[in-house]
Write a protein that holds these residues in place. Sequence first.
Motif, mmCIF file in Angstrom:
data_model
loop_
_atom_site.group_PDB
_atom_site.id
_atom_site.type_symbol
_atom_site.label_atom_id
_atom_site.label_comp_id
_atom_site.label_asym_id
_atom_site.label_seq_id
_atom_site.Cartn_x
_atom_site.Cartn_y
_atom_site.Cartn_z
ATOM 1 N N SER A 34 18.226 9.344 11.105
ATOM 2 C CA SER A 34 18.208 8.186 12.009
ATOM 3 C C SER A 34 17.246 7.109 11.531
ATOM 4 C CB SER A 34 17.838 8.625 13.425
ATOM 5 O OG SER A 34 16.562 9.265 13.441
ATOM 6 N N ASP A 35 16.271 7.462 10.725
ATOM 7 C CA ASP A 35 15.279 6.493 10.255
ATOM 8 C C ASP A 35 15.884 5.532 9.244
ATOM 9 O OD1 ASP A 35 13.352 7.713 11.800
ATOM 10 O OD2 ASP A 35 12.530 8.910 10.156
ATOM 11 N N THR A 36 15.230 4.379 9.093
ATOM 12 C CA THR A 36 15.553 3.451 8.016
ATOM 13 C C THR A 36 14.332 3.334 7.097
ATOM 14 O OG1 THR A 36 14.913 1.561 9.384
ATOM 15 C CG2 THR A 36 17.260 2.146 9.327
ATOM 16 N N PHE A 37 14.577 2.881 5.856
ATOM 17 C CA PHE A 37 13.577 2.977 4.800
ATOM 18 C C PHE A 37 13.470 1.657 4.029
ATOM 19 C CE2 PHE A 37 15.347 7.078 5.722
ATOM 20 C CZ PHE A 37 14.261 7.945 5.712
ATOM 21 N N ASP A 38 12.308 1.478 3.387
ATOM 22 C CA ASP A 38 12.122 0.321 2.519
ATOM 23 C C ASP A 38 12.973 0.420 1.258
ATOM 24 O OD1 ASP A 38 10.030 -0.857 4.126
ATOM 25 O OD2 ASP A 38 8.646 0.638 3.298
ATOM 26 N N VAL A 39 13.168 1.648 0.779
ATOM 27 C CA VAL A 39 13.916 1.895 -0.450
ATOM 28 C C VAL A 39 14.838 3.082 -0.239
ATOM 29 C CG1 VAL A 39 13.771 2.422 -2.929
ATOM 30 C CG2 VAL A 39 11.934 1.104 -1.830
ATOM 31 N N VAL A 40 16.089 2.944 -0.686
ATOM 32 C CA VAL A 40 17.003 4.083 -0.792
ATOM 33 C C VAL A 40 17.328 4.253 -2.263
ATOM 34 C CG1 VAL A 40 19.293 4.992 -0.285
ATOM 35 C CG2 VAL A 40 17.961 3.879 1.531
ATOM 36 N N ASP B 114 0.831 -1.204 0.000
ATOM 37 C CA ASP B 114 0.000 0.000 0.000
ATOM 38 C C ASP B 114 0.862 1.250 0.000
ATOM 39 O OD1 ASP B 114 -2.327 -1.467 -0.037
ATOM 40 O OD2 ASP B 114 -2.534 -1.467 2.140
ATOM 41 N N THR B 115 1.983 1.214 0.708
ATOM 42 C CA THR B 115 2.896 2.356 0.712
ATOM 43 C C THR B 115 4.294 1.870 1.038
ATOM 44 O OG1 THR B 115 3.278 4.581 1.590
ATOM 45 C CG2 THR B 115 2.576 2.892 3.150
ATOM 46 N N TYR B 116 5.275 2.629 0.608
ATOM 47 C CA TYR B 116 6.674 2.360 0.907
ATOM 48 C C TYR B 116 7.263 3.612 1.557
ATOM 49 C CZ TYR B 116 6.182 -1.021 -3.002
ATOM 50 O OH TYR B 116 5.760 -2.009 -3.854
ATOM 51 N N SER B 117 8.215 3.402 2.465
ATOM 52 C CA SER B 117 9.036 4.512 2.929
ATOM 53 C C SER B 117 10.275 4.567 2.037
ATOM 54 C CB SER B 117 9.434 4.325 4.390
ATOM 55 O OG SER B 117 10.169 3.118 4.566
ATOM 56 N N LEU B 118 10.627 5.773 1.606
ATOM 57 C CA LEU B 118 11.702 5.905 0.623
ATOM 58 C C LEU B 118 12.570 7.109 0.949
ATOM 59 C CD1 LEU B 118 11.674 5.398 -3.155
ATOM 60 C CD2 LEU B 118 12.294 7.672 -2.326
ATOM 61 N N LEU B 119 13.882 6.904 0.868
ATOM 62 C CA LEU B 119 14.856 7.976 0.976
ATOM 63 C C LEU B 119 15.475 8.197 -0.396
ATOM 64 C CD1 LEU B 119 16.794 9.939 2.467
ATOM 65 C CD2 LEU B 119 18.282 7.955 2.908
ATOM 66 N N ASP B 120 15.277 9.392 -0.952
ATOM 67 C CA ASP B 120 16.000 9.803 -2.152
ATOM 68 C C ASP B 120 17.170 10.650 -1.657
ATOM 69 O OD1 ASP B 120 17.026 10.957 -4.438
ATOM 70 O OD2 ASP B 120 15.078 11.320 -5.357
ATOM 71 N N CYS B 121 18.384 10.083 -1.720
ATOM 72 C CA CYS B 121 19.534 10.727 -1.077
ATOM 73 C C CYS B 121 20.335 11.610 -2.025
ATOM 74 C CB CYS B 121 20.423 9.671 -0.437
ATOM 75 S SG CYS B 121 21.163 8.486 -1.576
ATOM 76 N N SER B 122 19.843 11.823 -3.243
ATOM 77 C CA SER B 122 20.459 12.784 -4.176
ATOM 78 C C SER B 122 19.340 13.363 -5.030
ATOM 79 C CB SER B 122 21.522 12.106 -5.045
ATOM 80 O OG SER B 122 20.983 11.002 -5.751
ATOM 81 N N CYS B 123 18.412 14.040 -4.380
ATOM 82 C CA CYS B 123 17.113 14.338 -4.985
ATOM 83 C C CYS B 123 17.141 15.456 -6.011
ATOM 84 C CB CYS B 123 16.075 14.638 -3.915
ATOM 85 S SG CYS B 123 16.315 16.225 -3.063
ATOM 86 N N GLY B 124 18.200 16.286 -6.035
ATOM 87 C CA GLY B 124 18.177 17.422 -6.952
ATOM 88 C C GLY B 124 16.975 18.304 -6.679
ATOM 89 N N ILE B 125 16.276 18.704 -7.748
ATOM 90 C CA ILE B 125 15.091 19.542 -7.541
ATOM 91 C C ILE B 125 13.833 18.700 -7.345
ATOM 92 C CG2 ILE B 125 16.138 21.406 -8.851
ATOM 93 C CD1 ILE B 125 13.954 20.887 -11.014
#
Length: 258
Positions: free
Chosen positions: A111-117, A47-58
């Motif tokens: 500090s958080d962890t994510f389903d997707v990086v 239904d949802t994922y937690s995601l970190l975009d670590c070089s997101c640009g704009i």
Amino acid sequence: MSNPVIDFYDGLSPEYRDNMGWDWDAAVRKEGASLNRFIAKQVGHRDTYSLLDCSCGIGTQAIGLALQGYQVHATDLSPGSIDCASEEAARLGVSMTFGVADFRELGDTISDTFDVVLSCDNSIAHCLKDEDLNAALLSMKTRLKPGGLLLLSMRDYDALISDKPRFNNQHVHDKPDGRRVVFQLWDWAVDGRRYKMNQFLIREIDGRYDFKHFHTELRALRRDEILAAVRNAGFEEVSWHFPEGSGYYQPIVTAHNP
């Protein structure tokens, strides 16, 4: 990364959306939909994922995935990029969070962890040295949940190194307020393992042309190099995906945190 990388993106980011010759809003939605389909195939539909975009640009991918329902935290080394991304997210009515972070040291601010990086648009090629690449991958791994997915997109340098193209990503776009001419000039090192990317933005204003120039250095990482580096960082199920199979515009490397 060095300060010149921050300078490059701090300067380019405010110019990016209005000078790239595309419908950026449409591109955001298209990339978000493509990546969502691809991610679901890698980890199963949720239904949802937690995601970190670590070089997101704009925010092209981060905002696109937030529009798909992802819980997104977006970071970048460039404060200017984060300012632009947060403004674009607000304009598009997207709820997400932002922060300034070096993807080699994500644990310093997150500090958080994510389903997707996620790190897209060839950002990993800014790691000019092996120690920078290894630090980035290990840092990303610390922000993944067990079983979480690492997703990198990058240029296919195996193909590019043989030809060493000089002139790239050129287009002319006529807009109501004047013409835009955009292109990149690549100056390759003799061994073909690095290149200086010169980004030119030329804008017509009342019949006259004004230009801006930004430059940065990138590393031409071969497929076997990036795959080996990801494995050496402790990831499993490391794979390379071409656009014709993934549906995304750029080759993708995926791996899972054990």
